[in-house]
Design a protein around this motif. Structure first.
Motif, PDB file in Angstrom:
ATOM      1  N   PRO A  23     -24.762   3.858  -6.645  1.00  0.00           N
ATOM      2  CA  PRO A  23     -24.046   4.928  -5.949  1.00  0.00           C
ATOM      3  C   PRO A  23     -24.826   5.555  -4.793  1.00  0.00           C
ATOM      4  N   LYS A  24     -26.177   5.571  -4.909  1.00  0.00           N
ATOM      5  CA  LYS A  24     -26.959   6.183  -3.819  1.00  0.00           C
ATOM      6  C   LYS A  24     -26.860   5.374  -2.541  1.00  0.00           C
ATOM      7  N   ALA A  25     -26.653   4.069  -2.665  1.00  0.00           N
ATOM      8  CA  ALA A  25     -26.479   3.212  -1.476  1.00  0.00           C
ATOM      9  C   ALA A  25     -24.996   2.890  -1.278  1.00  0.00           C
ATOM     10  N   LEU A  26     -24.144   3.753  -1.767  1.00  0.00           N
ATOM     11  CA  LEU A  26     -22.680   3.576  -1.672  1.00  0.00           C
ATOM     12  C   LEU A  26     -22.248   2.205  -2.205  1.00  0.00           C
ATOM     13  N   ASN A  27     -22.951   1.764  -3.250  1.00  0.00           N
ATOM     14  CA  ASN A  27     -22.632   0.499  -3.925  1.00  0.00           C
ATOM     15  C   ASN A  27     -22.630  -0.706  -2.976  1.00  0.00           C
ATOM     16  N   ALA A  28     -23.511  -0.634  -1.975  1.00  0.00           N
ATOM     17  CA  ALA A  28     -23.612  -1.769  -1.039  1.00  0.00           C
ATOM     18  C   ALA A  28     -23.956  -3.037  -1.828  1.00  0.00           C
ATOM     19  N   TYR A  29     -23.354  -4.110  -1.384  1.00  0.00           N
ATOM     20  CA  TYR A  29     -23.453  -5.404  -2.083  1.00  0.00           C
ATOM     21  C   TYR A  29     -24.748  -6.102  -1.678  1.00  0.00           C
ATOM     22  N   GLU A  60     -19.214   9.214  -6.402  1.00  0.00           N
ATOM     23  CA  GLU A  60     -18.011   9.870  -5.870  1.00  0.00           C
ATOM     24  C   GLU A  60     -17.541   9.279  -4.554  1.00  0.00           C
ATOM     25  N   LYS A  61     -18.502   8.683  -3.760  1.00  0.00           N
ATOM     26  CA  LYS A  61     -18.171   8.436  -2.359  1.00  0.00           C
ATOM     27  C   LYS A  61     -17.608   7.062  -2.032  1.00  0.00           C
ATOM     28  N   ALA A  62     -17.928   6.052  -2.870  1.00  0.00           N
ATOM     29  CA  ALA A  62     -17.573   4.699  -2.419  1.00  0.00           C
ATOM     30  C   ALA A  62     -17.310   3.737  -3.561  1.00  0.00           C
ATOM     31  N   CYS A  64     -17.441   0.432  -2.449  1.00  0.00           N
ATOM     32  CA  CYS A  64     -18.536  -0.394  -1.914  1.00  0.00           C
ATOM     33  C   CYS A  64     -18.501  -0.309  -0.391  1.00  0.00           C
ATOM     34  N   ALA A  65     -19.658   0.058   0.202  1.00  0.00           N
ATOM     35  CA  ALA A  65     -19.731   0.190   1.672  1.00  0.00           C
ATOM     36  C   ALA A  65     -20.164  -1.106   2.343  1.00  0.00           C
ATOM     37  N   GLY A  66     -19.840  -2.233   1.731  1.00  0.00           N
ATOM     38  CA  GLY A  66     -20.092  -3.525   2.379  1.00  0.00           C
ATOM     39  C   GLY A  66     -21.416  -4.133   1.990  1.00  0.00           C
ATOM     40  N   ALA A  67     -21.766  -5.181   2.708  1.00  0.00           N
ATOM     41  CA  ALA A  67     -23.027  -5.871   2.439  1.00  0.00           C
ATOM     42  C   ALA A  67     -24.186  -4.915   2.697  1.00  0.00           C
ATOM     43  N   ASP A  68     -25.253  -5.082   1.931  1.00  0.00           N
ATOM     44  CA  ASP A  68     -26.419  -4.216   2.101  1.00  0.00           C
ATOM     45  C   ASP A  68     -27.073  -4.516   3.446  1.00  0.00           C
ATOM     46  N   LEU A  69     -26.951  -3.569   4.356  1.00  0.00           N
ATOM     47  CA  LEU A  69     -27.439  -3.810   5.712  1.00  0.00           C
ATOM     48  C   LEU A  69     -28.955  -3.960   5.750  1.00  0.00           C
ATOM     49  N   SER A  70     -29.655  -3.373   4.779  1.00  0.00           N
ATOM     50  CA  SER A  70     -31.118  -3.501   4.796  1.00  0.00           C
ATOM     51  C   SER A  70     -31.525  -4.940   4.480  1.00  0.00           C
ATOM     52  N   GLU A  71     -30.651  -5.690   3.826  1.00  0.00           N
ATOM     53  CA  GLU A  71     -30.980  -7.087   3.511  1.00  0.00           C
ATOM     54  C   GLU A  71     -30.636  -8.030   4.653  1.00  0.00           C
ATOM     55  N   GLY A 107     -12.900   6.018  -2.372  1.00  0.00           N
ATOM     56  CA  GLY A 107     -13.843   6.254  -1.275  1.00  0.00           C
ATOM     57  C   GLY A 107     -13.893   5.089  -0.298  1.00  0.00           C
ATOM     58  N   TYR A 108     -15.118   4.791   0.181  1.00  0.00           N
ATOM     59  CA  TYR A 108     -15.260   3.706   1.150  1.00  0.00           C
ATOM     60  C   TYR A 108     -15.053   2.347   0.489  1.00  0.00           C
ATOM     61  N   VAL A 109     -14.164   1.581   1.046  1.00  0.00           N
ATOM     62  CA  VAL A 109     -13.945   0.200   0.600  1.00  0.00           C
ATOM     63  C   VAL A 109     -14.095  -0.640   1.870  1.00  0.00           C
ATOM     64  N   LEU A 110     -15.319  -1.078   2.129  1.00  0.00           N
ATOM     65  CA  LEU A 110     -15.630  -1.675   3.424  1.00  0.00           C
ATOM     66  C   LEU A 110     -16.223  -3.066   3.270  1.00  0.00           C
ATOM     67  N   GLY A 111     -15.983  -3.916   4.232  1.00  0.00           N
ATOM     68  CA  GLY A 111     -16.633  -5.230   4.274  1.00  0.00           C
ATOM     69  C   GLY A 111     -16.522  -5.972   2.948  1.00  0.00           C
ATOM     70  N   SER A 112     -17.669  -6.296   2.353  1.00  0.00           N
ATOM     71  CA  SER A 112     -17.657  -7.018   1.066  1.00  0.00           C
ATOM     72  C   SER A 112     -16.853  -6.254   0.015  1.00  0.00           C
ATOM     73  N   VAL A 133     -12.892  -3.296   7.789  1.00  0.00           N
ATOM     74  CA  VAL A 133     -13.645  -4.554   7.915  1.00  0.00           C
ATOM     75  C   VAL A 133     -14.562  -4.384   9.132  1.00  0.00           C
ATOM     76  N   PRO A 134     -15.766  -3.845   8.925  1.00  0.00           N
ATOM     77  CA  PRO A 134     -16.612  -3.494  10.080  1.00  0.00           C
ATOM     78  C   PRO A 134     -17.405  -4.654  10.680  1.00  0.00           C
ATOM     79  N   GLU A 135     -17.234  -5.863  10.152  1.00  0.00           N
ATOM     80  CA  GLU A 135     -18.082  -6.988  10.565  1.00  0.00           C
ATOM     81  C   GLU A 135     -18.103  -7.208  12.074  1.00  0.00           C
ATOM     82  N   MET A 136     -16.929  -7.109  12.705  1.00  0.00           N
ATOM     83  CA  MET A 136     -16.843  -7.405  14.142  1.00  0.00           C
ATOM     84  C   MET A 136     -17.804  -6.506  14.939  1.00  0.00           C
TER      85      MET A 136
HETATM   86  N1  COA Z   1     -26.037  -1.114   3.208  1.00  0.00           N
HETATM   87  C1  COA Z   1     -27.127  -0.447   2.775  1.00  0.00           C
HETATM   88  N2  COA Z   1     -27.150   0.894   2.589  1.00  0.00           N
HETATM   89  C2  COA Z   1     -26.007   1.565   2.874  1.00  0.00           C
HETATM   90  C3  COA Z   1     -24.838   0.928   3.329  1.00  0.00           C
HETATM   91  C4  COA Z   1     -24.884  -0.477   3.494  1.00  0.00           C
HETATM   92  N3  COA Z   1     -23.821  -1.174   3.889  1.00  0.00           N
HETATM   93  N4  COA Z   1     -23.885   1.862   3.526  1.00  0.00           N
HETATM   94  C5  COA Z   1     -24.437   3.039   3.194  1.00  0.00           C
HETATM   95  N5  COA Z   1     -25.729   2.864   2.806  1.00  0.00           N
HETATM   96  C6  COA Z   1     -26.675   3.899   2.374  1.00  0.00           C
HETATM   97  C7  COA Z   1     -27.172   4.715   3.551  1.00  0.00           C
HETATM   98  O1  COA Z   1     -28.250   4.048   4.188  1.00  0.00           O
HETATM   99  C8  COA Z   1     -27.589   6.007   2.882  1.00  0.00           C
HETATM  100  O2  COA Z   1     -28.833   5.800   2.280  1.00  0.00           O
HETATM  101  P1  COA Z   1     -29.966   6.975   2.352  1.00  0.00           P
HETATM  102  O3  COA Z   1     -29.351   8.148   1.603  1.00  0.00           O
HETATM  103  O4  COA Z   1     -31.140   6.385   1.643  1.00  0.00           O
HETATM  104  O5  COA Z   1     -30.206   7.272   3.779  1.00  0.00           O
HETATM  105  C9  COA Z   1     -26.567   6.151   1.747  1.00  0.00           C
HETATM  106  O6  COA Z   1     -26.002   4.838   1.557  1.00  0.00           O
HETATM  107  C10 COA Z   1     -25.428   7.087   2.092  1.00  0.00           C
HETATM  108  O7  COA Z   1     -24.861   6.653   3.318  1.00  0.00           O
HETATM  109  P2  COA Z   1     -24.584   7.639   4.539  1.00  0.00           P
HETATM  110  O8  COA Z   1     -24.465   6.803   5.781  1.00  0.00           O
HETATM  111  O9  COA Z   1     -25.578   8.745   4.557  1.00  0.00           O
HETATM  112  O10 COA Z   1     -23.171   8.237   4.122  1.00  0.00           O
HETATM  113  P3  COA Z   1     -22.041   8.774   5.095  1.00  0.00           P
HETATM  114  O11 COA Z   1     -21.008   9.372   4.210  1.00  0.00           O
HETATM  115  O12 COA Z   1     -22.621   9.619   6.164  1.00  0.00           O
HETATM  116  O13 COA Z   1     -21.431   7.466   5.824  1.00  0.00           O
HETATM  117  C11 COA Z   1     -20.515   5.226   5.884  1.00  0.00           C
HETATM  118  C12 COA Z   1     -20.770   6.500   5.046  1.00  0.00           C
HETATM  119  C13 COA Z   1     -19.859   4.211   4.965  1.00  0.00           C
HETATM  120  C14 COA Z   1     -19.589   5.576   7.067  1.00  0.00           C
HETATM  121  C15 COA Z   1     -21.850   4.706   6.426  1.00  0.00           C
HETATM  122  O14 COA Z   1     -22.798   4.682   5.359  1.00  0.00           O
HETATM  123  C16 COA Z   1     -21.771   3.318   7.008  1.00  0.00           C
HETATM  124  O15 COA Z   1     -21.279   3.144   8.105  1.00  0.00           O
HETATM  125  N6  COA Z   1     -22.255   2.302   6.258  1.00  0.00           N
HETATM  126  C17 COA Z   1     -22.291   0.933   6.734  1.00  0.00           C
HETATM  127  C18 COA Z   1     -20.947   0.253   6.616  1.00  0.00           C
HETATM  128  C19 COA Z   1     -21.084  -1.179   7.066  1.00  0.00           C
HETATM  129  O16 COA Z   1     -21.198  -1.462   8.232  1.00  0.00           O
HETATM  130  N7  COA Z   1     -21.127  -2.101   6.088  1.00  0.00           N
HETATM  131  C20 COA Z   1     -21.453  -3.496   6.333  1.00  0.00           C
HETATM  132  C21 COA Z   1     -20.230  -4.309   6.502  1.00  0.00           C
HETATM  133  S1  COA Z   1     -20.655  -5.981   6.795  1.00  0.00           S
END
Ligand code: COA
Length: 239
Positions: A23-29, A60-62, A64-71, A107-112, A133-136
């Motif tokens: 949940p802290k990483a918005l359930n990024a995949y 509460e927030k998501a 899944c916010a998509g693929a883990d961008l840090s990876e 909440g956020y249902v993005l990408g993956s 679908v934010p990939e583009m």
């Molecule tokens: N990969 C890795 N970490 C992610 C992530 C992702 N896709 N999306 C969110 N997180 C992490 C953030 O880095 C942050 O971590 P931190 O608290 O250690 O800084 C935490 O989740 C909360 O995200 P935050 O951006 O602060 O929340 P927000 O409510 O302000 O914004 C989003 C939410 C979804 C709009 C924003 O996080 C975002 O744009 N995420 C990326 C979406 C994306 O492009 N996904 C990839 C698709 S291929």
């Protein structure tokens, strides 16, 4: 009953619950989630106690916010990545699960996240859900089936608008384009999904499997072959 780190797997009353749990990483995949989902999906598929699967997410927030961008920056080179994918095709596995899967989306249902939801059979969203679908915007295209599964579920124009423009849509709009079956208030999301699951789990297991197979496989067939498939499956249930 879960030894996993980034998902939770539980069973109750013939329902298998898979919860995305970062949940802290918005359930990024991430890769860990891929591996754990692979194991959990195999487990539910093989477990005779599980009649129906619920896919949900913690926090509460998501969903899944998509693929883990840090990876993205630490991803293995393409050849190695392809090999890993070949060994652990979690998306292919998702689509082959014989049991009904219901997604509870909030909440956020993005990408993956959206792609995972598309692999499920029934989708229920809470009224706070946002789909995109934010990939583009990252210069890539969906790689977990989204370019194929989204247009098969919603009309081509809506799918292409989401893919090409990256525009997010609300739960109400997702319902309108039939991306989700229904929308409920946030507090009612899990109860609503469990209500559907409880009806399903009381049906004959073989009939459930056959019904899902008829629809899922049948959609890829011309009507005549789909009808043959249905006849074969109906016959199987008579004996
Ligand atoms: N990969 C890795 N970490 C992610 C992530 C992702 N896709 N999306 C969110 N997180 C992490 C953030 O880095 C942050 O971590 P931190 O608290 O250690 O800084 C935490 O989740 C909360 O995200 P935050 O951006 O602060 O929340 P927000 O409510 O302000 O914004 C989003 C939410 C979804 C709009 C924003 O996080 C975002 O744009 N995420 C990326 C979406 C994306 O492009 N996904 C990839 C698709 S291929």
């Amino acid at each position: 009953m879960s030894d996993f780190e980034v998902i939770i797997y539980e069973k109750k009353d013939n329902k298998g619950y898979i919860t995305l749990n970062r949940p802290k990483a918005l359930n990024a995949y991430n890769i860990k989630m891929r591996d754990e989902l692979f194991e959990a999906l195999n487990a539910v598929n093989d477990d005779p106690e599980v009649a129906v699967v619920i896919l949900k997410a913690a926090g509460e927030k998501a969903f899944c916010a998509g693929a883990d961008l840090s990876e993205f920056l630490t991803a293995p080179p393409p050849v190695a990545a392809r090999q890993v994918r070949f060994e652990r095709d979690v998306w292919g596995l998702f689509l082959q699960i014989k049991k009904p899967i219901i997604a509870a989306l909030h909440g956020y249902v993005l990408g993956s996240g959206i792609e995972m939801a598309m692999c499920c059979d029934i989708r229920v969203a809470s009224d706070d859900a946002k789909f995109g679908v934010p990939e583009m915007g990252l210069g890539i295209i969906p790689a977990a089936g989204g370019s194929q599964t989204i247009p098969r579920l919603v009309r081509r124009g809506y799918a292409l608008e989401m893919l090409l423009s990256g525009r997010w849509i609300t739960a109400a709009e997702a319902k309108k384009i039939k991306m989700v079956n229904r929308v409920v208030p946030r507090a009612e999301l899990l109860p609503a999904v469990e209500k559907i699951a409880d009806v399903i789990r009381n049906h004959d297991r073989t009939a459930l499997t056959c019904a899902k197979q008829a629809v899922v496989e049948g959609l890829d067939l011309p009507l005549s072959q789909g009808l043959e498939l249905e006849a074969r499956l109906a016959n199987l249930l008579r004996y």
